[in-house]
Write a protein that holds these residues in place. Sequence first.
Motif, mmCIF file in Angstrom:
data_model
loop_
_atom_site.group_PDB
_atom_site.id
_atom_site.type_symbol
_atom_site.label_atom_id
_atom_site.label_comp_id
_atom_site.label_asym_id
_atom_site.label_seq_id
_atom_site.Cartn_x
_atom_site.Cartn_y
_atom_site.Cartn_z
ATOM 1 N N SER A 20 3.255 -5.771 3.663
ATOM 2 C CA SER A 20 1.929 -5.553 4.234
ATOM 3 C C SER A 20 2.013 -4.401 5.224
ATOM 4 N N SER A 23 -1.392 0.804 6.802
ATOM 5 C CA SER A 23 -1.797 1.916 5.945
ATOM 6 C C SER A 23 -2.467 1.418 4.671
ATOM 7 N N MET A 24 -3.181 2.314 4.013
ATOM 8 C CA MET A 24 -3.864 1.970 2.762
ATOM 9 C C MET A 24 -2.884 1.942 1.598
ATOM 10 N N ALA A 25 -3.121 1.027 0.657
ATOM 11 C CA ALA A 25 -2.428 0.990 -0.641
ATOM 12 C C ALA A 25 -0.916 0.963 -0.505
ATOM 13 N N GLY A 27 1.126 -1.065 -1.713
ATOM 14 C CA GLY A 27 1.758 -1.434 -2.975
ATOM 15 C C GLY A 27 2.028 -0.263 -3.893
ATOM 16 N N ALA A 28 1.382 0.863 -3.643
ATOM 17 C CA ALA A 28 1.585 2.045 -4.476
ATOM 18 C C ALA A 28 2.816 2.837 -4.064
ATOM 19 N N ARG A 29 3.360 2.567 -2.876
ATOM 20 C CA ARG A 29 4.424 3.411 -2.343
ATOM 21 C C ARG A 29 5.715 2.686 -1.991
ATOM 22 N N SER A 162 -3.506 -3.570 4.181
ATOM 23 C CA SER A 162 -3.149 -3.665 2.761
ATOM 24 C C SER A 162 -1.939 -4.577 2.604
ATOM 25 N N ALA A 164 0.864 -6.280 -0.776
ATOM 26 C CA ALA A 164 1.234 -6.252 -2.194
ATOM 27 C C ALA A 164 2.332 -7.260 -2.472
ATOM 28 N N ARG A 179 -2.141 -6.379 -5.694
ATOM 29 C CA ARG A 179 -2.321 -5.495 -4.550
ATOM 30 C C ARG A 179 -3.691 -5.693 -3.901
ATOM 31 N N ASP A 181 -5.484 -3.129 -1.729
ATOM 32 C CA ASP A 181 -5.308 -1.758 -1.268
ATOM 33 C C ASP A 181 -5.982 -1.497 0.068
ATOM 34 N N TRP A 182 -7.051 -2.219 0.371
ATOM 35 C CA TRP A 182 -7.686 -2.084 1.674
ATOM 36 C C TRP A 182 -8.549 -3.302 1.959
#
Length: 224
Positions: A20, A23-25, A27-29, A162, A164, A179, A181-182
């Motif tokens: 967690s 920042s946004m998203a 789970g993408a990074r 966020s 994931a 996820r 994301d926001w």
Amino acid sequence: MTFSIAARCSETGQFGVAVSSSSMAVGARCPWVLSGVGAVSSQNITLPALGPEILAALDQGATVSGALDDALSRDAHCQYRQVTVIGRDGHTAIFSGSQTLGVHHAVQGKACVAAGNMLAGKQVIVAMVSAFEKSQGSLADRLILAMEAGLAEGGEAGPVHSAALKVVGDQSWPLVDLRVDWADAAPLARLNDLWRAWQPQAQDYLTRALDPRQAPGYGVPGDE
């Protein structure tokens, strides 16, 4: 900006990461998993490439510490990174560079490793590892429980937005890849709701992928 836990289930061999962030998203990074190989969380000032690089090295037989050190050696800005790794034998490795933000901490536990930065306090990470080690059930359940334990101890110093959850089993694709994301508030609660909705359907989707002849009805017009 982020707190996470990566773990291996000794019963199923599954690997997973829950994370967690403010920042946004996230789970993408940040979360990376590879079937039969391991899991990585790359966070703080995130370099997503570290996840696949470390997992590729583990797949080729590197140790967790060797794979982590080798990947960081090629990153000119490694002191801005915070990375956790768990491998197929349950061994773990951690790195928190000198530029890791705010209060930060990392703890290696039994078949798990947790870390965070911009924390309310180091007890956040201690609580996550303790909760995971004491828990039972599916790996996804245990990861979420650990995250909730960290949140109960204060989580990040500021609000998180966020979250994931990613878990891999025997297949090359994740069994769980959920996820948020926001969210203006409570992304972990929303992630838990997603998991509760996905959990009873997960096996059906796996069956559809492996043998559509055995798949349950799709519940759509024209389905017989």
